[in-house]
Design a protein around this motif. Structure first.
Motif: not given
Length: 341
Positions: A106-109, A111-112, A124, A128, A131
């Protein structure tokens, strides 16, 4: 109704109106410069255009370090179709060409992961980027082949929002033969960020010399980045130039006294000599490093400077692989050290 109650109500109304008028006066008159400055900062954006780094030649004009084109697949979120089905169709067709999954995590993934590092899916990565800045292209695949870049450019007519970005990267035609002399590039270190930012260089984009001629002649090779001051809207779309743009100035070229042909001959002789002493004379590995320096005694020019063992600086052209750098750093023969110097 008692008169005092009417007066209290009217008094409260007057106090509220006075407070509103004072606040409007304060915002528009007393604090005008402060709010105006913040408004200007909100719509003003500076774009740094990278300058071309200078080329390094040997004494005979043979190229030792140059800039070559690297092709990246980028997607501008705001330019994608409105229909989600059309977007997913673009993602699927693009995924089949560049070998990046449509959905992964997902988007949080996402970001890593740093840019161009495999992991998240196309959807994804784009989500990101959408956003953060919808009108800023996001990279979904880096360093593709020229043939694949041509295919994607042809198909981009039917894929709104998808294009190919050309990025210059450093290339060393002689590779390990002159690696200790030429050196390699790396990201701007945190300790020097303020200095380079004041000179219009961009952190995490522009690179500086880390060894050899690339660092000793860095100021000559760097050049000067261009600058555009533009107006952007709330989504980050560029609307117009606010000031006349400053053009880029390419870095100067550097010509060394090194003779590549002599360098290659000297390296071969050194390798044969070390092999002879280790295998034919001692019958065990006793000699692990060596140096050959050839100088013109009349002028002091260095014609050849071989340091063995060496390393492959082309492996550090796009980024410095951690495992490879640690391997070189922990090697007891110190290949990163120019033993000739």
């Amino acid at each position: 109704i008692p008169l005092w109650r009417v007066l209290v109500v009217y008094g409260l109304i007057v106090l509220v109106l006075v407070a509103l008028v004072y606040r409007l006066f304060s915002l528009q008159v007393l604090e005008e410069e402060s709010w105006l400055g913040q408004a200007i900062d909100n719509y003003t954006f500076e774009i740094s255009d990278p300058a071309s780094r200078g080329i390094i030649y040997d004494r005979n004009g043979y190229v030792l370090a140059r800039n070559v084109a690297s092709y990246n697949v980028v997607i501008t979120p705001a330019a994608l179709p409105d229909d989600d089905a059309d977007i997913q169709n673009i993602y699927r067709e693009l995924s089949a060409l560049i070998d990046v999954p449509v959905n992964e995590g997902d988007v949080e993934f996402a970001k890593l992961f740093s840019v161009c590092i495999p992991g998240p899916g196309i959807a994804q990565i784009v989500e990101l980027g959408d956003s953060i800045a919808p009108y800023t292209p996001v990279r979904v695949k880096c360093n593709i082949s020229e043939e694949l870049a041509r295919v994607i450019r042809e198909k981009s007519v039917d894929w709104p929002g998808v294009t190919v970005e050309i990025e210059p990267i450093r290339d060393y035609p002689t590779g390990s033969l002159t690696a200790n002399v030429i050196g390699f590039l790396g990201p701007i270190p945190a300790s020097r960020e303020a200095d380079y930012e004041s000179r219009r260089f961009v952190i995490n984009r522009d690179k500086i010399g880390y060894a050899g001629i690339e660092t000793s002649m860095d100021d000559v090779l760097l050049g000067t980045n261009g600058l555009r001051v533009v107006q952007v809207d709330v989504a980050g779309q560029v609307l117009r130039n606010l000031e006349p743009p400053l053009e880029t100035e390419a870095g100067d070229n550097v010509v060394l006294t090194i003779d590549t042909r002599l360098q290659k001959a000297a390296e071969a002789v050194l390798a044969d000599e070390i092999d002879f002493w280790n295998n034919d004379f001692y019958n065990y590995i006793r000699i692990s490093s060596g140096v050959v320096i050839a100088m013109n005694p009349k002028t002091g020019e260095i014609l050849s400077m071989v340091s063995y063992p060496t390393f492959e600086n082309n492996r550090m052209a796009r980024f410095i692989p951690g495992y490879y750098y640690n391997q070189l750093e922990q090697d007891p023969r110190t290949p990163l050290v120019n033993n000739a110097i």
